[in-house]
Design an enzyme around this catalytic site. Structure first.
Site, short mmCIF file in Angstrom:
data_model
loop_
_atom_site.label_atom_id
_atom_site.label_comp_id
_atom_site.label_asym_id
_atom_site.label_seq_id
_atom_site.Cartn_x
_atom_site.Cartn_y
_atom_site.Cartn_z
N TYR A 67 0.81 -1.21 0.00
CA TYR A 67 0.00 0.00 0.00
C TYR A 67 0.85 1.27 0.00
CZ TYR A 67 -4.52 -2.33 0.80
OH TYR A 67 -5.66 -3.08 0.70
N PHE A 220 -14.46 -2.50 -1.81
CA PHE A 220 -15.33 -1.81 -2.77
C PHE A 220 -16.78 -1.81 -2.28
CE2 PHE A 220 -12.33 -3.36 -6.40
CZ PHE A 220 -11.35 -2.48 -5.97
N PRO A 221 -17.03 -1.44 -1.01
CA PRO A 221 -18.40 -1.51 -0.49
C PRO A 221 -19.34 -0.48 -1.09
CG PRO A 221 -16.99 -0.37 1.07
CD PRO A 221 -16.09 -0.90 -0.01
N LEU A 222 -18.78 0.48 -1.83
CA LEU A 222 -19.60 1.46 -2.52
C LEU A 222 -19.58 1.24 -4.02
CD1 LEU A 222 -18.55 4.67 -0.54
CD2 LEU A 222 -20.52 3.17 -0.15
N GLY A 223 -18.87 0.20 -4.47
CA GLY A 223 -18.74 -0.07 -5.89
C GLY A 223 -17.97 1.05 -6.58
N GLY A 224 -17.89 0.96 -7.89
CA GLY A 224 -17.34 2.05 -8.68
C GLY A 224 -15.86 2.28 -8.59
N PRO A 227 -13.52 0.73 -13.42
CA PRO A 227 -14.48 0.87 -14.51
C PRO A 227 -15.29 -0.41 -14.71
CG PRO A 227 -12.33 1.72 -15.15
CD PRO A 227 -12.14 1.02 -13.85
#
Length: 307
Positions: A67, A220-224, A227
């Site tokens: 990271y 990615f709990p909010l997605g997006g 692409p």
């Protein structure tokens, strides 16, 4: 559990963000912090953000050696008195300039080296939890050539390191249902897979985790984030609920996760203090049965990601 119980406070004495949850043998805040965004900050800003997360009741932080300096920031910002449970991961190395800034590092000797690197950069004698980043499922990397390694061979390395005391517990990331079933005898304590309100294809894995008292920690709990990955903020139902309740769509989507299953823990990442505070505030959002039914009815969409 009431707010007056000892488990609802961190070792530093702060109310746990989102309440208390179990991660292996540890009790942690249900809302943690994902350290990947720290690489966007300079030293002073990173340390300030981490100390603020502790003040807000976070004692569960997700990181990795790859990271980009996050481990060094954690080493400097956190103290033993904070009681923070650090969860790191192995299975990839940096790959600057690639379509994904990571490359697979799946071979047993690479996993072992990554453990040593994480121990050194974090300044720990033992890593509390280590996630094996498999490449079986979800968006992102796929293994090819000598990076296609049998799960049992990888688990053997991690089990040996656990027996040596270098790691405390084993988790999995990017794993499919068959892989999780195969790994259960290794005493898996958590699974990190891509999962959100608008992309719930891994629901069978979540159900298996719930049945086996394994923490489910969606990335990615909010997605997006990539692409082709559906975004919760694009969904009209989520936006409508957010407006009605006076919160942002992102907060509603995170709150839904906390309501959806008791073993779901969150690790939203951010480089911004205001955003950090908004994420922590999700723990106080109450979704009534009608609202939950409305959100549950949102169709799950499959990610369409190509590299």
């Amino acid at each position: 559990m009431t707010a007056n119980t000892a488990l609802d406070r961190t070792a530093a004495g702060h109310p746990r963000a989102g309440g208390a949850a179990t991660l292996g043998t540890h009790t942690v805040s249900r809302i943690g912090y994902g350290a990947i965004q720290l690489r966007r900050l300079d030293r002073d800003a990173a340390l300030t953000l981490l100390r603020r997360s502790v003040e807000l009741g976070v004692d569960h932080i997700d990181t990795a050696q790859f990271y980009g300096g996050a481990n060094e920031f954690l080493r400097e910002a956190l103290t033993p008195a904070d009681g923070t449970v650090i969860v790191t991961k192995v299975g990839a190395d940096p790959n600057p300039g690639g379509p994904i800034p990571l490359r697979p590092a799946q071979r047993p000797e690479q996993l072992r080296a990554s453990i040593e690197d994480n121990l050194e950069s974090l300044g720990l004698q033992q890593l509390p939890v280590v996630n094996l980043r498999r490449l079986d499922a979800g968006p992102g990397l796929r293994a090819e050539g000598d990076q296609v390694v049998d799960l049992d061979d990888q688990l053997a390395v991690l089990i040996a390191l656990r027996e040596q005391g270098k790691i405390g517990a084993i988790g999995l990331s990017g794993v499919d249902l068959e892989g999780l079933r195969r790994a259960l005898p290794a005493d898996i304590v958590c699974v990190q897979n891509s999962y959100s309100l608008v992309s719930r294809t891994d629901e069978p894995l979540l159900e298996l985790c719930t049945a086996n008292h394994i923490a489910w920690i969606p990335f990615f709990p909010l997605g997006g984030a990539l692409p082709g990955l559906p975004k919760v903020t694009d969904d009209p139902t989520i936006r409508s609920v957010a407006t009605a309740l006076g919160h942002t769509p992102s907060q509603i989507a995170l709150a839904w996760l906390l309501h959806h299953a008791p073993n779901i823990l969150l690790i939203p990442g951010t480089a911004d203090r205001t955003h950090l505070e908004a994420n922590i505030a999700v723990g106080s959002i109450v979704l009534d049965p009608d609202t939950l039914a409305t959100l549950d009815a949102i169709p799950s969409r499959v990610a369409e990601i190509h590299f």
